[in-house]
Design a protein around this motif. Structure first.
Motif, mmCIF file in Angstrom:
data_model
loop_
_atom_site.group_PDB
_atom_site.id
_atom_site.type_symbol
_atom_site.label_atom_id
_atom_site.label_comp_id
_atom_site.label_asym_id
_atom_site.label_seq_id
_atom_site.Cartn_x
_atom_site.Cartn_y
_atom_site.Cartn_z
ATOM 1 N N VAL A 72 10.200 3.797 1.314
ATOM 2 C CA VAL A 72 10.624 5.178 1.063
ATOM 3 C C VAL A 72 9.397 6.082 1.049
ATOM 4 C CG1 VAL A 72 12.598 4.430 -0.316
ATOM 5 C CG2 VAL A 72 10.449 4.981 -1.469
ATOM 6 N N HIS A 73 9.656 7.372 1.178
ATOM 7 C CA HIS A 73 8.633 8.393 0.992
ATOM 8 C C HIS A 73 8.908 8.999 -0.376
ATOM 9 C CE1 HIS A 73 8.640 8.890 5.682
ATOM 10 N NE2 HIS A 73 8.242 7.688 5.288
ATOM 11 N N GLY A 74 8.197 8.549 -1.375
ATOM 12 C CA GLY A 74 8.618 8.802 -2.742
ATOM 13 C C GLY A 74 7.752 9.739 -3.549
ATOM 14 N N VAL A 75 8.230 9.964 -4.763
ATOM 15 C CA VAL A 75 7.489 10.674 -5.809
ATOM 16 C C VAL A 75 7.241 9.660 -6.915
ATOM 17 C CG1 VAL A 75 7.474 12.621 -7.419
ATOM 18 C CG2 VAL A 75 8.689 12.818 -5.225
ATOM 19 N N TYR A 76 6.004 9.597 -7.409
ATOM 20 C CA TYR A 76 5.612 8.563 -8.358
ATOM 21 C C TYR A 76 5.030 9.161 -9.638
ATOM 22 C CZ TYR A 76 6.000 5.332 -4.398
ATOM 23 O OH TYR A 76 6.465 4.599 -3.331
ATOM 24 N N ARG A 77 5.093 8.370 -10.691
ATOM 25 C CA ARG A 77 4.503 8.733 -11.986
ATOM 26 C C ARG A 77 3.532 7.641 -12.417
ATOM 27 N NH1 ARG A 77 5.237 7.366 -17.399
ATOM 28 N NH2 ARG A 77 4.943 9.068 -18.909
ATOM 29 N N THR A 89 5.362 4.118 -11.527
ATOM 30 C CA THR A 89 6.805 3.999 -11.355
ATOM 31 C C THR A 89 7.271 4.988 -10.295
ATOM 32 O OG1 THR A 89 7.196 5.537 -13.199
ATOM 33 C CG2 THR A 89 7.260 3.178 -13.691
ATOM 34 N N LEU A 90 8.306 4.604 -9.573
ATOM 35 C CA LEU A 90 8.922 5.465 -8.567
ATOM 36 C C LEU A 90 9.990 6.305 -9.265
ATOM 37 C CD1 LEU A 90 9.319 6.169 -5.514
ATOM 38 C CD2 LEU A 90 11.010 4.302 -5.452
ATOM 39 N N VAL A 91 9.855 7.632 -9.185
ATOM 40 C CA VAL A 91 10.792 8.501 -9.909
ATOM 41 C C VAL A 91 11.755 9.235 -8.981
ATOM 42 C CG1 VAL A 91 9.304 8.804 -11.927
ATOM 43 C CG2 VAL A 91 9.072 10.374 -9.977
ATOM 44 N N ALA A 92 11.481 9.278 -7.677
ATOM 45 C CA ALA A 92 12.410 9.867 -6.703
ATOM 46 C C ALA A 92 12.158 9.213 -5.355
ATOM 47 C CB ALA A 92 12.225 11.375 -6.603
ATOM 48 N N ASN A 93 13.245 8.829 -4.667
ATOM 49 C CA ASN A 93 13.081 8.043 -3.443
ATOM 50 C C ASN A 93 13.873 8.569 -2.260
ATOM 51 O OD1 ASN A 93 15.707 7.406 -4.101
ATOM 52 N ND2 ASN A 93 15.353 5.212 -4.414
ATOM 53 N N ASP A 94 14.417 9.785 -2.351
ATOM 54 C CA ASP A 94 15.307 10.277 -1.303
ATOM 55 C C ASP A 94 14.747 11.491 -0.574
ATOM 56 O OD1 ASP A 94 15.551 11.914 -3.520
ATOM 57 O OD2 ASP A 94 17.725 12.181 -3.335
ATOM 58 N N ASP A 137 4.128 11.026 -1.957
ATOM 59 C CA ASP A 137 3.584 10.022 -1.040
ATOM 60 C C ASP A 137 4.293 10.064 0.319
ATOM 61 O OD1 ASP A 137 1.851 7.812 -0.447
ATOM 62 O OD2 ASP A 137 3.561 6.454 -0.707
ATOM 63 N N PRO A 138 4.069 11.125 1.097
ATOM 64 C CA PRO A 138 4.618 11.172 2.455
ATOM 65 C C PRO A 138 3.767 10.328 3.393
ATOM 66 C CG PRO A 138 3.284 13.105 2.075
ATOM 67 C CD PRO A 138 3.284 12.323 0.781
ATOM 68 N N THR A 139 3.967 10.499 4.698
ATOM 69 C CA THR A 139 3.218 9.685 5.663
ATOM 70 C C THR A 139 2.244 10.503 6.503
ATOM 71 O OG1 THR A 139 5.054 9.926 7.250
ATOM 72 C CG2 THR A 139 5.026 7.942 5.875
ATOM 73 N N TYR A 140 1.932 11.726 6.099
ATOM 74 C CA TYR A 140 1.089 12.589 6.922
ATOM 75 C C TYR A 140 -0.286 11.982 7.218
ATOM 76 C CZ TYR A 140 4.517 16.320 6.245
ATOM 77 O OH TYR A 140 5.667 17.065 6.249
ATOM 78 N N GLY A 141 -0.811 11.195 6.313
ATOM 79 C CA GLY A 141 -2.141 10.635 6.509
ATOM 80 C C GLY A 141 -2.184 9.382 7.361
ATOM 81 N N ILE A 142 -1.001 8.853 7.751
ATOM 82 C CA ILE A 142 -0.994 7.628 8.556
ATOM 83 C C ILE A 142 -0.275 7.806 9.887
ATOM 84 C CG2 ILE A 142 -1.259 6.055 6.608
ATOM 85 C CD1 ILE A 142 1.759 5.548 6.689
ATOM 86 N N ILE A 143 0.095 9.046 10.228
ATOM 87 C CA ILE A 143 0.787 9.263 11.499
ATOM 88 C C ILE A 143 -0.169 9.687 12.606
ATOM 89 C CG2 ILE A 143 3.027 9.729 10.471
ATOM 90 C CD1 ILE A 143 2.501 12.669 10.656
ATOM 91 N N ARG A 162 0.831 -1.201 0.000
ATOM 92 C CA ARG A 162 0.000 0.000 0.000
ATOM 93 C C ARG A 162 0.864 1.248 0.000
ATOM 94 N NH1 ARG A 162 -4.650 0.225 4.343
ATOM 95 N NH2 ARG A 162 -5.459 1.719 2.821
ATOM 96 N N LEU A 163 0.380 2.280 -0.666
ATOM 97 C CA LEU A 163 1.040 3.567 -0.608
ATOM 98 C C LEU A 163 0.935 4.126 0.807
ATOM 99 C CD1 LEU A 163 -0.328 5.041 -3.966
ATOM 100 C CD2 LEU A 163 2.011 4.232 -3.542
ATOM 101 N N ASN A 164 1.766 5.116 1.118
ATOM 102 C CA ASN A 164 1.722 5.743 2.449
ATOM 103 C C ASN A 164 0.451 6.577 2.593
ATOM 104 O OD1 ASN A 164 4.298 4.726 3.244
ATOM 105 N ND2 ASN A 164 5.270 6.338 2.029
ATOM 106 N N SER A 165 0.418 7.745 1.995
ATOM 107 C CA SER A 165 -0.779 8.606 1.961
ATOM 108 C C SER A 165 -0.548 9.669 0.899
ATOM 109 C CB SER A 165 -1.055 9.250 3.324
ATOM 110 O OG SER A 165 0.057 9.987 3.789
ATOM 111 N N PRO A 166 -0.928 9.394 -0.351
ATOM 112 C CA PRO A 166 -0.729 10.369 -1.433
ATOM 113 C C PRO A 166 -1.196 11.754 -1.013
ATOM 114 C CG PRO A 166 -1.484 8.305 -2.354
ATOM 115 C CD PRO A 166 -1.548 8.155 -0.849
ATOM 116 N N ASN A 167 -0.368 12.757 -1.344
ATOM 117 C CA ASN A 167 -0.547 14.088 -0.772
ATOM 118 C C ASN A 167 -0.899 15.153 -1.796
ATOM 119 O OD1 ASN A 167 0.751 16.831 0.157
ATOM 120 N ND2 ASN A 167 0.433 15.668 2.037
#
Length: 306
Positions: free
Chosen positions: A156-161, A170-175, A136-142, A117-122
């Motif tokens: 990871v807390h990533g950026v997706y396309r 696809t995951l385009v940034a993971n840092d 996709d940070p974690t603000y919605g699950i904390i 599952r994704l964290n919480s698309p923002n």
């Protein structure tokens, strides 16, 4: 708010971006935490989220009215509009990205990556090729305030396309610590992404990074820091037609030139969360800030995206 306290002019060029006689208007208030503004020009209205109350609101400038567009919104946060005029939303509660079809039905665009599952698309943006990019940070699950407390499944807390044709994710940034708002440059050769990790982590990032978009529009490279937010953290932002960035902060709206130089500020009485350009000429800046929706006319135009 008087003009001498409304604007902070740091660089003289910022004077050319504002309308001296314009005033900040509080359009409506009484919400818990406003977010995700998106302008629909053909409907002459603005949609925005009241996340903790699980509502998507609709503001009509014609009669200055606000109403509930969608109740039980699954803690919807960021929104955008695709090239076919459909509402695309990030839902904290269901940890997914959805699209509202023209008949009102809901299509799930992404809720998992590599089986988890994704964290919480923002926040979310759409590129001209139809691809959809989201953070996709974690603000919605904390906590249970803007979602449902749960352990993260993504490493990871990533950026997706999301591919516009195949729907592949696809995951385009993971840092990132906490990726947040994002927007393309007017020519779509750059993608800006906020990292608001400093909101909960002492010494964490409070900046916006900039990436080069590959020629095929599928991957990113680079990722240097474009600008820092002095007070608060960067949340949502938009790019105007000149490539300048208008970014939310604890002070209001910070405005940066194409080199990332802070040129000026529009002060807002409440902590700004997000913003967007709207109106017939895309020169009215709508600002979601804590419990209220504000607007101000500026001498800039948002990038036409649909």
């Amino acid at each position: 708010m008087a003009a001498d306290t409304l604007y902070e002019i740091i660089d003289p060029r910022f004077s050319g971006k504002i309308v001296g006689s314009a005033r900040l208007e509080e359009l409506c208030t009484g919400f818990r935490w406003t977010e995700g503004p998106v302008w629909f020009s053909d409907h002459d209205c603005l949609y925005f989220s009241d996340i903790p109350n699980q509502r998507v609101m609709r503001y009509l400038p014609a009669d200055n009215s606000v109403s509930t567009y969608l109740a039980a919104s699954n803690f919807a946060n960021g929104h955008t509009r695709d090239r076919q005029g459909r509402l695309v939303s990030c839902e904290h509660g269901t940890r997914r990205v959805t699209r509202t079809e023209l008949d009102g039905s809901i299509t799930v665009l992404a809720d998992r990556f590599e089986g988890r599952r994704l964290n919480s698309p923002n926040d979310v943006v759409v590129k001209s090729d139809g691809s959809i990019w989201f953070t996709d940070p974690t603000y919605g699950i904390i906590s249970d305030y803007e979602g449902f407390t749960a352990p993260p499944e993504q490493p990871v807390h990533g950026v997706y396309r999301i591919d516009g044709d195949s729907g592949a994710v696809t995951l385009v940034a993971n840092d990132f610590v906490q990726p947040n708002g994002l927007a393309f440059s007017p020519d779509e050769q750059l993608l800006y992404v906020a990292d608001s990790g400093g909101s909960r982590e002492t010494g964490g990032p409070r900046h916006v990074r900039v990436f080069a978009v590959s020629e095929d529009g599928r991957t990113l490279s680079g990722g240097k820091v474009f600008c820092e937010i002095e007070n608060g953290v960067p949340d949502g932002f938009r790019i105007d037609s000149d490539g300048w960035m208008w970014c939310s902060s604890a002070d209001g709206v910070d405005v940066f030139d194409t080199d990332g130089t802070l040129c000026g500020r529009i002060r807002v009485p409440q902590r700004a969360a997000n913003l967007t350009f709207g109106g017939p000429r895309r020169n009215r800046l709508f600002i979601t800030a804590t419990t209220s929706l504000y607007a101000i006319y500026v001498n800039a135009r948002g990038v036409q995206t649909s």
